[in-house]
Design a protein around this motif. Structure first.
Motif, mmCIF file in Angstrom:
data_model
loop_
_atom_site.group_PDB
_atom_site.id
_atom_site.type_symbol
_atom_site.label_atom_id
_atom_site.label_comp_id
_atom_site.label_asym_id
_atom_site.label_seq_id
_atom_site.Cartn_x
_atom_site.Cartn_y
_atom_site.Cartn_z
ATOM 1 N N ARG A 107 -2.368 20.078 53.367
ATOM 2 C CA ARG A 107 -0.984 19.743 53.021
ATOM 3 C C ARG A 107 -0.350 18.858 54.082
ATOM 4 N NH1 ARG A 107 1.547 24.942 49.728
ATOM 5 N NH2 ARG A 107 -0.410 25.125 47.933
ATOM 6 N N ALA A 108 -0.361 19.232 55.444
ATOM 7 C CA ALA A 108 0.330 18.630 56.534
ATOM 8 C C ALA A 108 -0.233 17.137 56.558
ATOM 9 C CB ALA A 108 0.124 19.251 57.808
ATOM 10 N N LEU A 109 -1.502 17.110 56.224
ATOM 11 C CA LEU A 109 -2.249 15.856 56.417
ATOM 12 C C LEU A 109 -1.662 14.750 55.191
ATOM 13 C CD1 LEU A 109 -3.883 13.698 57.953
ATOM 14 C CD2 LEU A 109 -5.925 14.755 56.726
ATOM 15 N N ARG A 110 -1.436 15.425 54.102
ATOM 16 C CA ARG A 110 -1.361 14.942 52.792
ATOM 17 C C ARG A 110 0.328 14.283 53.035
ATOM 18 N NH1 ARG A 110 -1.740 18.670 48.366
ATOM 19 N NH2 ARG A 110 -3.893 18.581 49.151
ATOM 20 N N TYR A 111 1.007 15.193 53.271
ATOM 21 C CA TYR A 111 2.400 14.740 53.542
ATOM 22 C C TYR A 111 3.019 14.215 54.656
ATOM 23 C CZ TYR A 111 2.443 17.892 49.346
ATOM 24 O OH TYR A 111 2.052 18.366 48.282
ATOM 25 N N ARG A 112 1.890 13.916 55.803
ATOM 26 C CA ARG A 112 2.145 13.351 56.909
ATOM 27 C C ARG A 112 3.171 14.204 57.693
ATOM 28 N NH1 ARG A 112 -2.028 10.413 57.228
ATOM 29 N NH2 ARG A 112 -1.311 8.927 58.813
ATOM 30 N N ILE A 113 2.959 15.512 57.957
ATOM 31 C CA ILE A 113 3.781 16.298 58.960
ATOM 32 C C ILE A 113 3.081 16.834 60.117
ATOM 33 C CG2 ILE A 113 4.683 18.607 58.805
ATOM 34 C CD1 ILE A 113 4.706 18.464 55.734
ATOM 35 N N SER A 114 4.188 16.424 61.260
ATOM 36 C CA SER A 114 3.396 16.808 62.490
ATOM 37 C C SER A 114 4.363 17.840 63.143
ATOM 38 C CB SER A 114 3.510 15.477 63.298
ATOM 39 O OG SER A 114 4.659 14.927 63.378
ATOM 40 N N ASP A 115 5.281 18.260 62.691
ATOM 41 C CA ASP A 115 6.079 19.219 63.147
ATOM 42 C C ASP A 115 5.684 20.582 63.040
ATOM 43 O OD1 ASP A 115 9.072 20.371 64.135
ATOM 44 O OD2 ASP A 115 8.896 21.098 62.240
ATOM 45 N N ILE A 116 5.220 21.355 64.252
ATOM 46 C CA ILE A 116 4.886 22.414 64.073
ATOM 47 C C ILE A 116 5.574 23.709 63.486
ATOM 48 C CG2 ILE A 116 5.821 23.361 66.506
ATOM 49 C CD1 ILE A 116 2.145 23.704 65.424
ATOM 50 N N GLU A 117 6.967 23.625 63.566
ATOM 51 C CA GLU A 117 7.482 24.568 62.780
ATOM 52 C C GLU A 117 7.389 24.409 61.358
ATOM 53 O OE1 GLU A 117 9.652 27.744 62.115
ATOM 54 O OE2 GLU A 117 9.386 27.091 64.038
ATOM 55 N N THR A 118 7.333 23.244 60.775
ATOM 56 C CA THR A 118 7.004 23.130 59.454
ATOM 57 C C THR A 118 5.759 23.374 58.933
ATOM 58 O OG1 THR A 118 8.601 21.360 59.402
ATOM 59 C CG2 THR A 118 6.923 21.354 57.670
ATOM 60 N N LEU A 119 4.699 23.305 59.865
ATOM 61 C CA LEU A 119 3.153 23.743 59.674
ATOM 62 C C LEU A 119 3.167 25.431 59.568
ATOM 63 C CD1 LEU A 119 1.327 21.538 62.306
ATOM 64 C CD2 LEU A 119 1.293 21.462 59.818
#
Length: 501
Positions: free
Chosen positions: A433-445
């Motif tokens: 999901r993080a790769l799909r939505y281009r997320i790099s924030d560790i708290e969001t992960l």
């Protein structure tokens, strides 16, 4: 127009008594022209151009100063304010003749090629690859004009300290120095001025005196004054760099030393067939003989000793012998560092290789200190290796995240800690999901991981997952054309965040 020789012939024939018409028939010119030449006594008349008289010299100089030397503006003021009809080309010629505007380059002096007279120094930049990685390096080259000897070395950066280190290394290798070193008007040794009016930096002037030479700048636009140096750089571009592979800066400099001091010194020069090594044996008698133990240049850096006994310098840590935490002085040389405490040298280390950072060093022959520097950055190579080995999805995500502006070491350690706290399935789903939505924030992960765990708990307890989550997935994958209502999804993330708080 009658040339000067024919005019003299007309006048000489007239003095010998030949008539005007006869002279005209003999030389095939008009009798009237013969008469005019006789009146002028065979000399060409000096004609004064009217445009020179029209412009007052003082007026022209004053306007040139007022217009800051811009000839176009001077021409406008002459035409509009002074009402002088003068062509722009005529104005620029007058300015050149008066020495106001820039004239043609003056003649340069031809300096004879004498043994032991001079050496030349310059630098240039080259783009190359070190170990497959692109790099821009500064090449510094010293050249003996008569014997054609060269000394070449490459640097990541080049300043006055590096210049002094380079000259010391080259001259001590040759054991001789020429009394004059020709440089250009952008050299680090020049303080201000150009050519013969150049003022050398006092620091560099004092340095040169130790080796028995002085710096001389060539005149502006007379780069051929050090043509041997310029030709040497062309030889570097066409003979040294092509077809060679360099694994590191140290490897590059080792090959450059071998090329300049061995190969090129025993290779005949193209036209004269002069061999530099043999010519130097003849030239050395006219050079300045250097003492065998001239002190090498160095820089002094003030450092504190941390609680573990290390002094930080240039990204690395050097152990200071003893038990106290006193201030020390780090003496930086070209190839080594010395640590002084109370005017005593307590340790000496070789300079770390190019690219070496965050390493600790202790004196040779002594056991490695048990403690580590308190500000040493902890590497995360092992965490990255284990993460990439989990799956291709995690490997692809790391390729994205590490180039998204995160702090690599901290991000890798926190991401690895997250993988240890959840199951492999939850972690892989989180990364997808993080790769799909281009997320790099560790708290969001972490929030996505908790959401995945909550969904699995709902499914295990028999509670059907809300349709909005499936609609979100379908919308992101392109199966739905209308955006779903994501209120429940966002509310769950907010509730989860409040519970964590």
């Amino acid at each position: 127009m009658i040339d000067a020789d024919k005019r003299q012939a007309v006048f000489l024939l007239h003095q010998e008594g030949m008539g005007r018409n006869q002279i005209a028939r003999q030389l095939r010119i008009s009798p009237n022209t013969v008469e005019v030449i006789i009146q002028q006594k065979g000399e060409r008349p000096v004609r004064t151009r009217q445009d020179k008289i029209q412009v007052d010299v003082d007026l022209l100089k004053r306007l040139y100063r007022e217009c800051d030397g811009y000839a176009q503006r001077v021409h406008e003021k002459l035409v509009e304010d002074e009402h002088l009809q003068i062509q722009y080309s005529t104005l620029t010629r007058l300015l050149r003749e008066l020495g106001l505007s820039r004239s043609r380059e003056p003649r340069c002096e031809r300096v004879p090629d004498e043994p032991g007279a001079e050496m030349q120094h310059d630098t240039t930049r080259y783009a190359m690859r070190l170990g497959g990685v692109p790099a821009t390096l500064v090449a510094s080259l010293l050249y003996l004009r008569y014997s054609k000897r060269r000394y070449l070395r490459f640097y990541r950066m080049f300043n006055r300290f590096r210049m002094k280190c380079f000259l010391h290394e080259a001259l001590m290798f040759w054991q001789h120095a020429a009394p004059a070193c020709i440089i250009d008007n952008t050299n680090l040794a020049r303080l201000r001025g150009t050519g013969k009016n150049a003022v050398i930096v006092p620091e560099m002037e004092a340095f040169a005196q130790q080796y028995g030479f002085r710096f001389l700048c060539h005149e502006i636009n007379h780069a051929n004054r050090k043509a041997g140096e310029e030709r040497s750089f062309w030889t570097v571009e066409t003979n040294f760099l092509p077809g060679r592979q360099f694994q590191s800066l140290e490897d590059l400099n080792q090959q450059a030393f071998q090329w300049a001091t061995v190969r090129m010194e025993h290779r005949p020069v193209a036209k004269s067939r002069l061999i530099p090594a043999q010519a130097f044996e003849h030239e050395r008698h006219g050079l300045v003989k250097l003492p065998a133990h001239l002190p090498a240049p160095y820089l002094v850096h003030d450092r504190d000793t941390d609680q573990y006994g290390y002094a930080a310098f240039d990204g690395n840590y050097y152990w200071v012998p003893g038990t106290s935490r006193e201030e020390v002085k780090v003496f930086e040389y070209a190839d080594r560092v010395k640590i002084y405490q109370h005017s005593q040298c307590v340790a000496e280390y070789a300079i770390a290789a190019d690219g070496i950072r965050n390493h600790v060093f202790s004196p040779a022959g002594m056991p490695r200190p048990a403690r580590q520097p308190n500000n040493r950055k902890q590497p995360a190579q092992e965490e990255e290796k284990r993460l990439r080995a989990m799956s291709a999805t995690v490997d692809g995500y790391l390729n994205f995240a590490l180039h998204a502006g995160v702090q690599p070491q901290r991000f890798l350690r926190e991401l690895f800690a997250l993988s240890c706290r959840v199951t492999a399935a939850v972690f892989i789903e989180t990364i997808e999901r993080a790769l799909r939505y281009r997320i790099s924030d560790i708290e969001t992960l972490r929030r996505i991981a908790r959401l995945s765990i909550s969904q699995q708990e709902f499914q295990l307890s028999g509670v059907e997952v809300d349709e909005s989550f499936r609609q979100r997935e379908a919308y992101q994958q392109g199966h739905l054309t209308d955006a779903p209502d994501l209120g429940l999804y966002d509310q769950m993330l907010d509730d989860q965040k409040d519970n964590d708080g």
